[in-house]
Scaffold this motif. Sequence first.
Motif, PDB file in Angstrom:
ATOM      1  N   LEU A 106       4.165  15.040  -8.690  1.00  0.00           N
ATOM      2  CA  LEU A 106       5.466  15.408  -9.255  1.00  0.00           C
ATOM      3  C   LEU A 106       5.436  15.380 -10.782  1.00  0.00           C
ATOM      4  N   GLY A 107       4.609  14.481 -11.347  1.00  0.00           N
ATOM      5  CA  GLY A 107       4.496  14.385 -12.813  1.00  0.00           C
ATOM      6  C   GLY A 107       3.507  15.388 -13.387  1.00  0.00           C
ATOM      7  N   ASP A 143      10.126  16.890   1.190  1.00  0.00           N
ATOM      8  CA  ASP A 143      11.025  17.730   0.386  1.00  0.00           C
ATOM      9  C   ASP A 143      10.619  17.738  -1.080  1.00  0.00           C
ATOM     10  N   LYS A 144      10.270  16.537  -1.600  1.00  0.00           N
ATOM     11  CA  LYS A 144       9.873  16.442  -3.013  1.00  0.00           C
ATOM     12  C   LYS A 144       8.594  17.234  -3.277  1.00  0.00           C
ATOM     13  N   LEU A 145       7.683  17.225  -2.291  1.00  0.00           N
ATOM     14  CA  LEU A 145       6.385  17.885  -2.479  1.00  0.00           C
ATOM     15  C   LEU A 145       6.426  19.388  -2.161  1.00  0.00           C
ATOM     16  N   GLU A 194       0.826  -1.213   0.000  1.00  0.00           N
ATOM     17  CA  GLU A 194       0.000   0.000   0.000  1.00  0.00           C
ATOM     18  C   GLU A 194       0.863   1.267   0.000  1.00  0.00           C
ATOM     19  N   THR A 195       1.949   1.239   0.809  1.00  0.00           N
ATOM     20  CA  THR A 195       2.849   2.387   0.866  1.00  0.00           C
ATOM     21  C   THR A 195       3.466   2.642  -0.513  1.00  0.00           C
ATOM     22  N   GLY A 196       3.840   1.567  -1.184  1.00  0.00           N
ATOM     23  CA  GLY A 196       4.428   1.677  -2.530  1.00  0.00           C
ATOM     24  C   GLY A 196       3.448   2.292  -3.524  1.00  0.00           C
ATOM     25  N   ILE A 197       2.177   1.866  -3.447  1.00  0.00           N
ATOM     26  CA  ILE A 197       1.153   2.389  -4.371  1.00  0.00           C
ATOM     27  C   ILE A 197       0.927   3.886  -4.115  1.00  0.00           C
ATOM     28  N   LEU A 198       0.850   4.282  -2.826  1.00  0.00           N
ATOM     29  CA  LEU A 198       0.648   5.700  -2.491  1.00  0.00           C
ATOM     30  C   LEU A 198       1.814   6.553  -3.006  1.00  0.00           C
ATOM     31  N   ARG A 199       3.033   6.046  -2.789  1.00  0.00           N
ATOM     32  CA  ARG A 199       4.234   6.764  -3.251  1.00  0.00           C
ATOM     33  C   ARG A 199       4.212   6.958  -4.758  1.00  0.00           C
ATOM     34  N   GLN A 200       3.912   5.858  -5.438  1.00  0.00           N
ATOM     35  CA  GLN A 200       3.862   5.854  -6.906  1.00  0.00           C
ATOM     36  C   GLN A 200       2.812   6.841  -7.411  1.00  0.00           C
ATOM     37  N   ARG A 240       2.730   8.850   6.728  1.00  0.00           N
ATOM     38  CA  ARG A 240       4.143   8.440   6.631  1.00  0.00           C
ATOM     39  C   ARG A 240       4.721   8.819   5.270  1.00  0.00           C
ATOM     40  N   VAL A 241       3.968   8.518   4.204  1.00  0.00           N
ATOM     41  CA  VAL A 241       4.428   8.813   2.838  1.00  0.00           C
ATOM     42  C   VAL A 241       4.580  10.326   2.649  1.00  0.00           C
ATOM     43  N   LEU A 242       3.615  11.104   3.169  1.00  0.00           N
ATOM     44  CA  LEU A 242       3.692  12.567   3.045  1.00  0.00           C
ATOM     45  C   LEU A 242       4.911  13.112   3.792  1.00  0.00           C
ATOM     46  N   LEU A 243       5.208  12.517   4.967  1.00  0.00           N
ATOM     47  CA  LEU A 243       6.397  12.930   5.731  1.00  0.00           C
ATOM     48  C   LEU A 243       7.673  12.607   4.956  1.00  0.00           C
TER      49      LEU A 243
END
Length: 267
Positions: A43-44, A73-75, A30-36, A66-69
């Motif tokens: 970002l795209g 920097d990227k966001l 799930e974390t991977g899907i949210l990141r993607q 967690r993903v937002l944290l």
Amino acid sequence: LGPRAGTCYQQAKQVLHAAIPDRLQGRERETGILRQFLQEHVLGRRPGSLYVSGAPGTGKTACLSRVLLDCKDKLAGSKTVVLNCMELGSPHSIFPALAKHLGLPVATGRERVRSLEKHLTARGPMVLLVLDELDQLESKGQDVLYTLFEWPQLPSSRLVLVGLANALDLTDRSLARLRAHPAGSPQLLHFPPYTKEQLTRILQERLGQVAGDRIVDSAALQFCARKVSAVSGDARKALDVCRRAVEVVELEVRGQTLLKPLPGGES
């Protein structure tokens, strides 16, 4: 039992609180899907929507937080707005709340939605809107949900919408009309209840942070995980049960220490 006994119980109670850990056990997929999703859309610079479902305590909010944290920097180049819909007075209150976060003058009536649409289709950074407890926005005719989920489809939209809700079928039940748009349906991500093994690992990892002897027996942890997984698979419930068990033991130990007469001069 010296002062360390007191602190080890304090420590155990602290790690059993439902805080956001550095790594979420059993939620790697799930974390991977949210990141993607954030990578591709925010970002795209591709507007879009994601609907995250799952019963309470299955890690939806914790995972996204967690993903937002991790991606902070990227966001940084985009605008992130996180709203809990439970805190709104009514479904339509979402519009003034969002206007306020975006620094827009709060309009009324029809102008309210129009000014937001104008802002979200004007040039500028991507806007990531996270709506927790999305089920609270269900209204007569579902106009609020439709409006929000249609925004990413508008020409030159810069909105990326992530909605979290307990109901698995909210999109089927309330947003059927969106499926008529070829790109209209939100991407779906479901968080299943935690299994007995996953709950055991969560509890072991948390209690592993406490120095010294093991406070809760491994068989007791497995018993707790088995009971909770059979009823709900809710990790918060499992943490809660363990924390209460530690409190009970702490009180018993404290009682014994206070009441026990010390044998002839021994410390």
